[in-house]
Design a protein around this motif. Structure first.
Motif, PDB file in Angstrom:
ATOM      1  N   CYS A  20       0.858  -1.173   0.000  1.00  0.00           N
ATOM      2  CA  CYS A  20       0.000   0.000   0.000  1.00  0.00           C
ATOM      3  C   CYS A  20       0.900   1.231   0.000  1.00  0.00           C
ATOM      4  O   CYS A  20       1.700   1.417   0.920  1.00  0.00           O
ATOM      5  N   TYR A  95      -8.178  -4.088   2.010  1.00  0.00           N
ATOM      6  CA  TYR A  95      -8.110  -2.632   1.993  1.00  0.00           C
ATOM      7  C   TYR A  95      -7.014  -2.131   2.927  1.00  0.00           C
ATOM      8  O   TYR A  95      -6.889  -2.609   4.067  1.00  0.00           O
ATOM      9  N   TRP A 121      -9.573   5.199   3.192  1.00  0.00           N
ATOM     10  CA  TRP A 121      -9.525   3.841   2.653  1.00  0.00           C
ATOM     11  C   TRP A 121      -8.913   3.831   1.250  1.00  0.00           C
ATOM     12  O   TRP A 121      -9.154   4.732   0.452  1.00  0.00           O
ATOM     13  N   GLN A 123      -8.586   1.697  -2.482  1.00  0.00           N
ATOM     14  CA  GLN A 123      -9.636   1.164  -3.337  1.00  0.00           C
ATOM     15  C   GLN A 123      -9.760  -0.358  -3.218  1.00  0.00           C
ATOM     16  O   GLN A 123     -10.747  -0.944  -3.659  1.00  0.00           O
ATOM     17  N   GLY A 124      -8.767  -0.994  -2.603  1.00  0.00           N
ATOM     18  CA  GLY A 124      -8.801  -2.432  -2.382  1.00  0.00           C
ATOM     19  C   GLY A 124      -8.062  -3.222  -3.444  1.00  0.00           C
ATOM     20  O   GLY A 124      -7.904  -2.784  -4.587  1.00  0.00           O
TER      21      GLY A 124
END
Length: 131
Positions: A20, A95, A121, A123-124
């Motif tokens: 991430c 996420y 958050w 976007q996954g």
């Protein structure tokens, strides 16, 4: 501002590493976590699986203990989730989440997803584990 990558389809027992990237240092002092939403579940049923606290502590959910590890590279604004010995029940959208400043990892595992602003958050990234 949070962008996940690394998801895919894997067989049970294999490993996968999610990443991430934070596009800026907005969340530099935040507790960060990985949540997942299993197929057919609602947003409110997203569950935290691992967290990296503002104090540098880490914690993982019982369901992934011994298999998943969370780590963070602050210099690069990158959060990782190392997933080993994956199981079909690990199939979910994963996420990356900025839980908030001054939060411990243990506390982050128990935060309700609805309490976290939508903007915090990613976007996954989808992980599918086949048996």
């Amino acid at each position: 501002r949070l962008v996940e990558s690394g998801g895919g389809s894997v067989q049970a027992g294999r490993s996968l590493r999610l990443s991430c990237v934070g596009r800026d240092d907005t969340y530099g002092n935040h507790c960060m976590a990985w949540f997942r939403q299993a197929p057919g579940k609602q947003h409110e049923e997203r569950a935290a699986v691992a967290a990296y606290g503002s104090d540098g502590t880490t914690s993982v959910a019982d369901s992934v203990k011994g298999r998943f590890t969370i780590s963070r590279d602050n210099a690069k604004n990158v959060l990782y989730l190392q997933m080993n010995n994956v199981k079909p029940e690990d199939t979910a959208m994963y996420y990356c989440v900025a839980v908030g400043p001054r939060s411990s990892a243990i506390r982050a595992l128990n935060v309700m997803p609805g309490a976290i602003p939508f903007a915090n958050w990613g976007q996954g990234t989808l992980v599918t584990v086949s048996s």
